[in-house]
Write a protein that holds these residues in place. Structure first.
Motif, PDB file in Angstrom:
ATOM      1  N   HIS A   1      26.408  18.259  25.505  1.00 24.87           N
ATOM      2  CA  HIS A   1      27.500  18.486  26.461  1.00 24.87           C
ATOM      3  C   HIS A   1      26.974  18.666  27.884  1.00 24.87           C
ATOM      4  CE1 HIS A   1      31.284  18.777  24.150  1.00 24.87           C
ATOM      5  NE2 HIS A   1      30.484  19.054  23.138  1.00 24.87           N
ATOM      6  N   ASP A   2      25.738  19.108  28.003  1.00 24.01           N
ATOM      7  CA  ASP A   2      25.158  19.311  29.332  1.00 24.01           C
ATOM      8  C   ASP A   2      24.579  18.024  29.918  1.00 24.01           C
ATOM      9  OD1 ASP A   2      25.736  22.040  29.190  1.00 24.01           O
ATOM     10  OD2 ASP A   2      23.820  22.509  28.219  1.00 24.01           O
ATOM     11  N   TYR A   3      24.611  16.934  29.132  1.00 27.20           N
ATOM     12  CA  TYR A   3      23.974  15.701  29.590  1.00 27.20           C
ATOM     13  C   TYR A   3      24.923  14.502  29.536  1.00 27.20           C
ATOM     14  CZ  TYR A   3      19.599  18.291  29.350  1.00 27.20           C
ATOM     15  OH  TYR A   3      18.596  19.217  29.543  1.00 27.20           O
ATOM     16  N   VAL A   4      26.239  14.772  29.580  1.00 27.23           N
ATOM     17  CA  VAL A   4      27.223  13.687  29.561  1.00 27.23           C
ATOM     18  C   VAL A   4      27.001  12.778  30.769  1.00 27.23           C
ATOM     19  CG1 VAL A   4      29.682  13.135  29.754  1.00 27.23           C
ATOM     20  CG2 VAL A   4      28.938  15.021  28.286  1.00 27.23           C
ATOM     21  N   GLY A   5      26.999  11.463  30.528  1.00 21.54           N
ATOM     22  CA  GLY A   5      26.790  10.493  31.601  1.00 21.54           C
ATOM     23  C   GLY A   5      25.357  10.083  31.789  1.00 21.54           C
ATOM     24  N   THR A   6      24.440  10.665  31.013  1.00 24.56           N
ATOM     25  CA  THR A   6      23.028  10.306  31.123  1.00 24.56           C
ATOM     26  C   THR A   6      22.562   9.627  29.831  1.00 24.56           C
ATOM     27  OG1 THR A   6      22.172  12.404  30.228  1.00 24.56           O
ATOM     28  CG2 THR A   6      22.645  12.308  32.592  1.00 24.56           C
TER      29      THR A   6
ATOM     30  N   ASP B   1      32.604  20.278  17.533  1.00 19.46           N
ATOM     31  CA  ASP B   1      31.243  20.618  17.947  1.00 19.46           C
ATOM     32  C   ASP B   1      30.227  19.563  17.519  1.00 19.46           C
ATOM     33  OD1 ASP B   1      32.079  23.019  19.070  1.00 19.46           O
ATOM     34  OD2 ASP B   1      31.876  24.099  17.177  1.00 19.46           O
ATOM     35  N   ARG B   2      30.662  18.575  16.749  1.00 18.86           N
ATOM     36  CA  ARG B   2      29.725  17.578  16.227  1.00 18.86           C
ATOM     37  C   ARG B   2      29.259  16.626  17.334  1.00 18.86           C
ATOM     38  NH1 ARG B   2      34.829  15.648  15.486  1.00 18.86           N
ATOM     39  NH2 ARG B   2      35.203  13.403  15.692  1.00 18.86           N
ATOM     40  N   PHE B   3      28.159  15.947  17.061  1.00 20.08           N
ATOM     41  CA  PHE B   3      27.694  14.841  17.894  1.00 20.08           C
ATOM     42  C   PHE B   3      27.780  13.582  17.042  1.00 20.08           C
ATOM     43  CE2 PHE B   3      24.117  12.027  19.038  1.00 20.08           C
ATOM     44  CZ  PHE B   3      24.506  11.683  20.326  1.00 20.08           C
ATOM     45  N   THR B   4      28.297  12.491  17.599  1.00 21.98           N
ATOM     46  CA  THR B   4      28.548  11.290  16.795  1.00 21.98           C
ATOM     47  C   THR B   4      27.807  10.085  17.359  1.00 21.98           C
ATOM     48  OG1 THR B   4      30.755  12.106  16.218  1.00 21.98           O
ATOM     49  CG2 THR B   4      30.322   9.774  15.850  1.00 21.98           C
TER      50      THR B   4
ATOM     51  N   GLY C   1      20.989   6.399  23.744  1.00 20.39           N
ATOM     52  CA  GLY C   1      22.111   5.759  24.410  1.00 20.39           C
ATOM     53  C   GLY C   1      22.692   6.676  25.465  1.00 20.39           C
ATOM     54  N   GLU C   2      23.712   6.183  26.160  1.00 22.56           N
ATOM     55  CA  GLU C   2      24.382   7.003  27.169  1.00 22.56           C
ATOM     56  C   GLU C   2      25.382   7.927  26.497  1.00 22.56           C
ATOM     57  OE1 GLU C   2      27.220   6.630  31.160  1.00 22.56           O
ATOM     58  OE2 GLU C   2      26.176   4.850  30.375  1.00 22.56           O
ATOM     59  N   ILE C   3      25.299   9.197  26.813  1.00 21.71           N
ATOM     60  CA  ILE C   3      26.188  10.193  26.209  1.00 21.71           C
ATOM     61  C   ILE C   3      27.529  10.176  26.934  1.00 21.71           C
ATOM     62  CG2 ILE C   3      26.521  12.640  25.728  1.00 21.71           C
ATOM     63  CD1 ILE C   3      23.461  12.939  25.756  1.00 21.71           C
TER      64      ILE C   3
ATOM     65  N   GLN D   1      29.275  11.642  22.206  1.00 27.63           N
ATOM     66  CA  GLN D   1      28.965  10.476  21.401  1.00 27.63           C
ATOM     67  C   GLN D   1      28.012   9.551  22.139  1.00 27.63           C
ATOM     68  OE1 GLN D   1      32.828   8.640  20.779  1.00 27.63           O
ATOM     69  NE2 GLN D   1      33.448  10.151  19.254  1.00 27.63           N
ATOM     70  N   ILE D   2      27.343   8.689  21.372  1.00 26.98           N
ATOM     71  CA  ILE D   2      26.636   7.551  21.939  1.00 26.98           C
ATOM     72  C   ILE D   2      26.976   6.337  21.080  1.00 26.98           C
ATOM     73  CG2 ILE D   2      24.715   8.885  22.905  1.00 26.98           C
ATOM     74  CD1 ILE D   2      22.982   7.856  20.581  1.00 26.98           C
ATOM     75  N   GLU D   3      26.876   5.152  21.671  1.00 29.46           N
ATOM     76  CA  GLU D   3      27.105   3.917  20.945  1.00 29.46           C
ATOM     77  C   GLU D   3      25.777   3.198  20.754  1.00 29.46           C
ATOM     78  OE1 GLU D   3      29.789   1.909  23.531  1.00 29.46           O
ATOM     79  OE2 GLU D   3      31.571   2.945  22.761  1.00 29.46           O
TER      80      GLU D   3
END
Length: 226
Positions: free
Chosen positions: A144-149, A179-182, A203-205, A213-215
């Protein structure tokens, strides 16, 4: 008389089917103790779970019978009870962080019960050391602290869910927890990976409905660590 028999028999079959289905909604093989009275149907699965928790809290009652009844008839409640009881043992190996228990795949319902009893608490402990992931990497619970990176993210796989859109790997916490990461593989279906296995993906978060998430597009790029 033959016409009458042909009409009655299907009706009787339907009645028996309804009775059979109705009987399956409760833990019918359990022999209730005096707390439940003499009801032949027996307590429901939720009642068995509540009784087990109460027995554990008061250190009384036939907890073995209720656990056996849930094992035979109520698989979901049986898992919750097992997770709860396994974390009420006071020793040096007990995990005191509710968040950490969730991260290890402990059922959320069991964690809530443990929190009520003071066996664990939510919030990151300042003394808790951050986990070390293979070859470094960002922990799934820090995303959550690295969204967009663009990051290499690691964590324990909780589940792999296949839909018509592709495969969704839920890391750290299971669906539907926010709270999950996908890790998402669109239009791609992966070979099975055991729950609890450490996986890493790059990937980009981004954030979707509160979930980070990342794709990914290449299954070979998914790191699987035993």
């Amino acid at each position: 008389m033959k016409t009458t028999v042909r009409m009655v028999f299907p009706a009787l079959t339907a009645v028996l089917l309804v009775v059979s289905l109705t009987a399956c909604t409760r833990a019918s093989t359990y022999s209730p103790d005096a707390a439940y009275g003499s009801d032949d149907i027996g307590p429901s699965c939720s009642e068995l779970l509540a009784a087990t928790v109460q027995y554990a809290r008061t250190d009384s009652g036939d907890i073995n019978s209720t656990m056996e009844a849930m094992r035979l008839n109520c698989s979901d409640e049986s898992e919750i009870a097992a997770d709860y009881l396994s974390n009420t043992i006071d020793n040096e190996f007990r995990i005191e962080s509710c968040d950490e228990l969730l991260g290890y795949g402990t059922r959320a319902e069991a964690v809530d019960l443990l929190a009520q009893d003071g066996w664990c608490s939510f919030g990151v402990s300042e003394e808790a050391a951050a986990p070390e992931w293979p070859d470094g990497g960002l922990g799934w619970d820090q995303t959550h602290d690295y969204v967009g990176t663009v990051q290499r993210v690691c964590g324990p796989l909780m589940s792999a869910r296949e839909t018509e859109d592709g495969t969704f790997l839920n890391v750290g916490s299971d669906y539907p927890s926010a709270d999950r990461f996908t890790i998402i593989f669109w239009d791609i279906y992966l070979e099975p990976v055991a729950s609890g296995t450490t996986v890493c993906g790059s990937g980009e978060i981004f954030l979707y409905n509160g979930v980070t998430q990342i794709e990914m597009w290449d299954p070979a790029a998914l790191e699987i660590w035993s």
